[in-house]
Enzyme design. Structure first.
Site, PDB file in Angstrom:
ATOM      1  N   TYR A 184      32.118  28.053  35.365  1.00  0.00           N
ATOM      2  CA  TYR A 184      32.977  28.664  34.499  1.00  0.00           C
ATOM      3  C   TYR A 184      32.395  29.135  33.413  1.00  0.00           C
ATOM      4  O   TYR A 184      31.624  28.327  32.824  1.00  0.00           O
ATOM      5  CB  TYR A 184      34.282  27.530  33.989  1.00  0.00           C
ATOM      6  N   GLU A 186      33.819  31.222  30.285  1.00  0.00           N
ATOM      7  CA  GLU A 186      34.767  31.893  29.475  1.00  0.00           C
ATOM      8  C   GLU A 186      33.937  32.275  28.177  1.00  0.00           C
ATOM      9  O   GLU A 186      33.378  31.312  27.430  1.00  0.00           O
ATOM     10  CB  GLU A 186      36.140  31.280  29.339  1.00  0.00           C
ATOM     11  N   ASP A 203      37.154  57.722  33.479  1.00  0.00           N
ATOM     12  CA  ASP A 203      37.373  56.722  34.681  1.00  0.00           C
ATOM     13  C   ASP A 203      36.092  57.223  35.709  1.00  0.00           C
ATOM     14  O   ASP A 203      36.759  58.285  36.395  1.00  0.00           O
ATOM     15  CB  ASP A 203      38.557  56.516  35.022  1.00  0.00           C
ATOM     16  N   THR A 225      34.351  51.260  38.477  1.00  0.00           N
ATOM     17  CA  THR A 225      34.053  50.077  39.332  1.00  0.00           C
ATOM     18  C   THR A 225      32.775  50.116  39.701  1.00  0.00           C
ATOM     19  O   THR A 225      31.859  51.395  39.574  1.00  0.00           O
ATOM     20  CB  THR A 225      34.849  50.407  40.735  1.00  0.00           C
ATOM     21  N   LYS A 267      31.624  51.527  44.378  1.00  0.00           N
ATOM     22  CA  LYS A 267      31.782  52.810  45.133  1.00  0.00           C
ATOM     23  C   LYS A 267      30.280  53.590  45.388  1.00  0.00           C
ATOM     24  O   LYS A 267      29.422  52.864  46.067  1.00  0.00           O
ATOM     25  CB  LYS A 267      32.979  53.684  44.580  1.00  0.00           C
TER      26      LYS A 267
HETATM   27  N1  DSN Z   1      41.311  52.561  45.776  1.00  0.00           N
HETATM   28  C1  DSN Z   1      40.365  53.564  45.071  1.00  0.00           C
HETATM   29  C2  DSN Z   1      39.956  54.866  45.935  1.00  0.00           C
HETATM   30  O1  DSN Z   1      40.144  54.628  47.037  1.00  0.00           O
HETATM   31  O2  DSN Z   1      39.988  55.814  45.566  1.00  0.00           O
HETATM   32  C3  DSN Z   1      40.679  53.869  43.861  1.00  0.00           C
HETATM   33  O3  DSN Z   1      41.103  52.662  43.172  1.00  0.00           O
END
Ligand code: DSN
Length: 416
Positions: free
Chosen positions: A56, A58, A201, A227, A230
């Site tokens: 943990y 925080e 984004d 994210t 990807k």
């Molecule tokens: N789920 C993602 C995508 O496939 O583009 C976006 O959040």
């Protein structure tokens, strides 16, 4: 054999072990064309499965609510410092659990309920968390839409006109199905002219930006979310980068406003992935993703497929299947049976529903990690074409699946 606390997974929980093994087999034998997926390195997996999950922590490095954080502080500092160096960011928060929470945290940090946000229409490549009516954010804020032009690029003139008329508090770019480059400078100028925050984004293209293959908004946008799993090829997770002036607001929105303890194993794995993205080999990887996408787009166009947005300048393409007399849903199911994984997707102003839209979204990040090169994209286009033509013929689809498995056999999930 009796189960002890140190039993291997296959002994302690054979049902889960068997599902994981089956998933590894599926990944090894199929063509992964979902543009938001990738295959992480063994080092990223090792950090993700490490004892850091037990802790943990925080708070933030040096300012935690728990003792014993000296080692996880090292992990989080390394993740933040590496991300700053890659993107030229003034401030980085690596605690967001994924892309949706990262976007929600930015809204919570910068907006008040009822504020206006200008974002891309979902069917033109936008994302659910950019204000789609089904989301909580859409109940809290007033989302307005811009779209792409009939030629397929962002309609910057309409974006500007809407911004001038409605004076949004935030203008949002960065997409999930849009395949072209983004003119961040123009968007930032529009945002400044109406007193709006500029937010990007970059979830889909973070790896292409890290590899120097696409424009980077981080140094001059107010805030950028992504994210990490990807094109950036890290663990499943999120990250927020912002100007120093917004750092406190952003950090407070992530914790304690919206999240509790950070997932330190994921943060350790993010740091490992960012270290990989700083290597010269990652630049070659990013270049190859784009070369493969262009080759696949060309090979599909040659076979009579129409691409939305007039082609691709990144890692993905959106096939408009209206001229092929098949829906995205039927095509996705047929391709799955043929060992080709992709996803159905809306095309701009799609008259059909999201559950069975008119398009199919394909991308090259994962197959590029496997080692495929541009000259092999013609094979993939051939199988896609054959599977769609034979979508009602299970034997033909099974034959393609066997050919795909043979084709992928020399390319391990983990590059040596
Ligand atoms: N789920 C993602 C995508 O496939 O583009 C976006 O959040």
């Amino acid at each position: 054999m009796s189960i002890t606390p140190n039993s291997p997974l296959s002994i302690q929980d054979p049902a889960i072990a068997s599902a994981i093994n089956a998933e590894a087999h599926r990944q090894q034998t199929s063509l992964e064309l979902i543009p938001s997926e990738n295959f992480v390195s063994p080092a990223v997996l090792e950090a993700l499965g490490s004892v850091a999950t037990n802790k943990y922590a925080e708070g933030y490095p040096g300012k935690r609510y728990y003792g014993g954080c000296e080692n996880v502080d090292v992990m989080e500092d390394l993740a933040r410092d590496r991300a700053k160096a890659i993107y030229g960011a003034e401030h980085v928060n690596v605690q967001s659990h994924s892309g949706a929470p990262a976007n929600i945290a930015v809204y919570a940090a910068l907006l008040s309920p009822g504020d206006t946000v200008l974002g891309m229409d979902l069917s033109h490549g936008g994302h659910l968390t950019h204000g789609h009516p089904v989301t909580d954010s859409a109940q809290r804020y007033n989302f307005l839409r811009y779209k792409t032009t009939p030629e397929g690029t962002i309609d910057y003139d309409a974006l500007e006109a809407t911004a001038k008329e409605h004076k949004p508090k935030l203008i949002l770019v960065g997409y999930s199905a849009y395949s072209r480059e983004i003119d961040y400078k123009r968007v930032k100028e529009i945002a400044e002219s109406v007193g709006a925050f500029a937010m990007a984004d970059i979830a889909h293209i973070a790896g292409l930006i890290a590899g120097g293959e696409m424009n980077n908004p981080v140094p001059f946008f107010d805030v950028v979310t992504t994210t990490t799993h990807k094109t950036l090829r890290g663990p499943r997770g999120g990250m927020i980068m912002c100007q120093s002036a917004l750092a406190k607001q952003i950090d407070k929105a992530v914790f304690p406003l919206l999240q509790g303890g950070p997932h330190m194993n994921t943060i350790a794995a993010k740091a490992v992935a960012f270290g990989e993205a700083q290597e010269p080999a990652f630049k070659l990887y990013a270049k190859q993703i784009k070369a493969n996408a262009q080759a696949l787009a060309t090979a599909l166009t040659t076979r009579g497929f129409k691409l939305a947005f007039g082609g691709t300048e990144n890692h993905l393409m959106l096939l408009d299947l209206t001229s092929k007399a098949i829906t995205g849903g039927i095509a996705q199911t047929a391709l799955d049976s043929a060992g080709i994984t992709c996803n159905k997707n809306m095309i701009p102003d799609d008259p059909r529903s999201p559950m069975d839209p008119s398009g199919l979204r394909l991308g090259t990040p994962a197959i590029t990690t496997r080692g495929l090169k541009a000259e092999q994209m013609a094979n993939i286009a051939h199988w896609i074409d054959q599977a769609i033509q034979n979508h009602a013929n299970p034997i033909a689809l099974a034959n393609i699946k066997a050919e795909v498995a043979d084709f992928m056999n020399p390319y391990p999930l983990f590059q040596k």
